[in-house]
Design a protein around this motif. Structure first.
Motif, mmCIF file in Angstrom:
data_model
loop_
_atom_site.group_PDB
_atom_site.id
_atom_site.type_symbol
_atom_site.label_atom_id
_atom_site.label_comp_id
_atom_site.label_asym_id
_atom_site.label_seq_id
_atom_site.Cartn_x
_atom_site.Cartn_y
_atom_site.Cartn_z
ATOM 1 N N GLU A 101 28.531 45.194 34.256
ATOM 2 C CA GLU A 101 27.974 43.843 34.259
ATOM 3 C C GLU A 101 28.989 42.779 34.690
ATOM 4 O OE1 GLU A 101 28.500 42.813 29.547
ATOM 5 O OE2 GLU A 101 26.838 44.067 30.179
ATOM 6 N N CYS A 102 30.147 43.197 35.154
ATOM 7 C CA CYS A 102 31.208 42.277 35.556
ATOM 8 C C CYS A 102 30.767 41.468 36.777
ATOM 9 C CB CYS A 102 32.478 43.052 35.888
ATOM 10 S SG CYS A 102 33.889 41.990 36.281
ATOM 11 N N SER A 103 30.987 40.158 36.734
ATOM 12 C CA SER A 103 30.581 39.304 37.856
ATOM 13 C C SER A 103 31.640 39.250 38.956
ATOM 14 C CB SER A 103 30.259 37.888 37.369
ATOM 15 O OG SER A 103 31.381 37.303 36.762
ATOM 16 N N GLU A 104 32.809 39.816 38.724
ATOM 17 C CA GLU A 104 33.846 39.884 39.763
ATOM 18 C C GLU A 104 33.555 41.097 40.640
ATOM 19 O OE1 GLU A 104 38.635 40.571 40.116
ATOM 20 O OE2 GLU A 104 37.858 39.644 38.309
ATOM 21 N N ASN A 105 32.974 40.845 41.802
ATOM 22 C CA ASN A 105 32.546 41.949 42.657
ATOM 23 C C ASN A 105 33.050 41.811 44.097
ATOM 24 O OD1 ASN A 105 30.991 39.862 43.562
ATOM 25 N ND2 ASN A 105 29.034 40.768 43.005
ATOM 26 N N TYR A 106 34.068 40.980 44.275
ATOM 27 C CA TYR A 106 34.637 40.778 45.606
ATOM 28 C C TYR A 106 36.133 40.571 45.473
ATOM 29 C CZ TYR A 106 35.578 38.871 50.195
ATOM 30 O OH TYR A 106 36.096 38.672 51.452
ATOM 31 N N ALA A 107 36.912 41.259 46.309
ATOM 32 C CA ALA A 107 38.369 41.173 46.198
ATOM 33 C C ALA A 107 39.047 40.670 47.469
ATOM 34 C CB ALA A 107 38.939 42.546 45.838
#
Length: 76
Positions: free
Chosen positions: A33-39
């Protein structure tokens, strides 16, 4: 939606040592469910989002976008 930030991860990193076993256990549960999905870079985020939309529209809807309207803050 693409995001380089997750408030829950930020709080957990502040409250729990990131290299600690407790953080690893917490993160395994949180990751789906983590909203950090781009690096990548912020400038490339719009490009990647457009690519995802185009691919998904062809695969799921058998349609193709012909143009995209962006806010102009990237190098799209």
């Amino acid at each position: 939606m693409l995001s380089k930030y997750c408030p829950e991860c930020t709080a957990a990193k502040r409250d729990i040592e990131e290299n600690c076993t407790d953080f690893s256990i917490w993160y395994k549960v949180h990751k789906p469910e983590c909203s950090e999905n781009y690096a990548g870079s912020s400038n490339a985020m719009e490009v990647i989002a457009a690519e995802i939309l185009w691919k998904r529209s062809v695969e799921n809807c058998v349609m193709r976008y012909m143009s995209v309207l962006s806010d102009g803050d990237s190098k799209t």
